[in-house]
Design an enzyme around this catalytic site. Sequence first.
Site, PDB file in Angstrom:
ATOM      1  N   ILE A  90       0.842  -1.196   0.000  1.00  0.00           N
ATOM      2  CA  ILE A  90       0.000   0.000   0.000  1.00  0.00           C
ATOM      3  C   ILE A  90       0.877   1.245   0.000  1.00  0.00           C
ATOM      4  CG2 ILE A  90      -1.630   1.345   1.376  1.00  0.00           C
ATOM      5  CD1 ILE A  90      -2.942  -1.295   2.206  1.00  0.00           C
ATOM      6  N   ASN A 105       1.332   5.360   7.392  1.00  0.00           N
ATOM      7  CA  ASN A 105       0.841   4.095   6.856  1.00  0.00           C
ATOM      8  C   ASN A 105       1.497   2.881   7.490  1.00  0.00           C
ATOM      9  OD1 ASN A 105      -0.208   2.216   4.643  1.00  0.00           O
ATOM     10  ND2 ASN A 105       1.996   2.149   4.225  1.00  0.00           N
ATOM     11  N   SER A 146      -8.181   0.186   9.788  1.00  0.00           N
ATOM     12  CA  SER A 146      -8.505  -1.153   9.309  1.00  0.00           C
ATOM     13  C   SER A 146      -9.963  -1.463   9.625  1.00  0.00           C
ATOM     14  CB  SER A 146      -7.604  -2.194   9.995  1.00  0.00           C
ATOM     15  OG  SER A 146      -8.083  -3.511   9.785  1.00  0.00           O
ATOM     16  N   TYR A 162      -4.155  -5.607  17.687  1.00  0.00           N
ATOM     17  CA  TYR A 162      -4.242  -4.905  16.403  1.00  0.00           C
ATOM     18  C   TYR A 162      -5.526  -4.084  16.321  1.00  0.00           C
ATOM     19  CZ  TYR A 162      -4.202  -4.174  11.348  1.00  0.00           C
ATOM     20  OH  TYR A 162      -4.207  -3.609  10.099  1.00  0.00           O
ATOM     21  N   LYS A 217      -5.743   0.120  16.008  1.00  0.00           N
ATOM     22  CA  LYS A 217      -6.372   0.794  14.878  1.00  0.00           C
ATOM     23  C   LYS A 217      -7.583   1.626  15.321  1.00  0.00           C
ATOM     24  CE  LYS A 217      -3.641  -0.524  11.572  1.00  0.00           C
ATOM     25  NZ  LYS A 217      -2.801   0.462  10.847  1.00  0.00           N
ATOM     26  N   THR A 270      -0.021  -7.211   0.118  1.00  0.00           N
ATOM     27  CA  THR A 270       0.399  -6.709   1.424  1.00  0.00           C
ATOM     28  C   THR A 270       0.704  -7.889   2.345  1.00  0.00           C
ATOM     29  OG1 THR A 270      -1.750  -6.720   2.551  1.00  0.00           O
ATOM     30  CG2 THR A 270      -1.285  -4.853   1.103  1.00  0.00           C
TER      31      THR A 270
END
Length: 245
Positions: free
Chosen positions: A20, A93, A145, A158, A162, A194
């Site tokens: 990305i 990012n 995300s 995670y 986010k 990715t």
Amino acid sequence: MAQEDLQGRVALVTGGSGGIGRALVRRLAAAGCHVAVSYAGGAEAAGQAVSEATSLGVRAVALQADLADPSAARDLAVRATAALGPIDVLVPNAGVSVRTDLAGVDLDLWQRSLAVNLTAPFLLAQELVPDMARRGFGRVLFVSSVAAFTGGVVGPHYAASKAGLHGLVYWLAATYAAHGVAVNAIAPALVTGTAMMPANPEDAARIPVGRFGTTDETADLAVTMLANGYLTGKIYLLDGGIYPH
């Protein structure tokens, strides 16, 4: 704001050596942005991203930074500014994701996930956004995300890291909107090319559009958001319809 107005702006993209990130660098360079490409370990890929950008007629530089170290974010902002000039466009990012269950999240994993995915974006914004406001122009796009909405499949560390970005978006957008700084987030899911892709390609069957997303689609939406000065305080999902919102 037309996309042509990104011409001559200076952008800092972290995680610029990933799928990305490299697509973002290409799109920003095509829009006329000079680009600082931050990377942790992918020096060769970051160098290729710089070459792709300079071939489009802009200035670009690769800068190594381990954003798990809280001192690295501010140092990166200083080095990027020294190399290319004041930063107009910030896209934090870079991210880390280690898939595990609740029991597998030890304190080191929890802290590293928050350090890279949440603390580094905050520190970069803290360092750069006030100067954007003083100059009357700025664009910040955090990379979230779908896990921030659904919990996802990577793990609680995670998802939490986010989701924390969303609070930053809302506070920064409301605080700096009157100063010409627009702050948003893009929240992709299941994007090919990715490190985030699931091991099972059959997972595409559970996506309403019937396929995975692409890095170019992600970068296209990202640059469209960055090129719109009236868009601020928004989280845009890019997930093929997984989570209608």
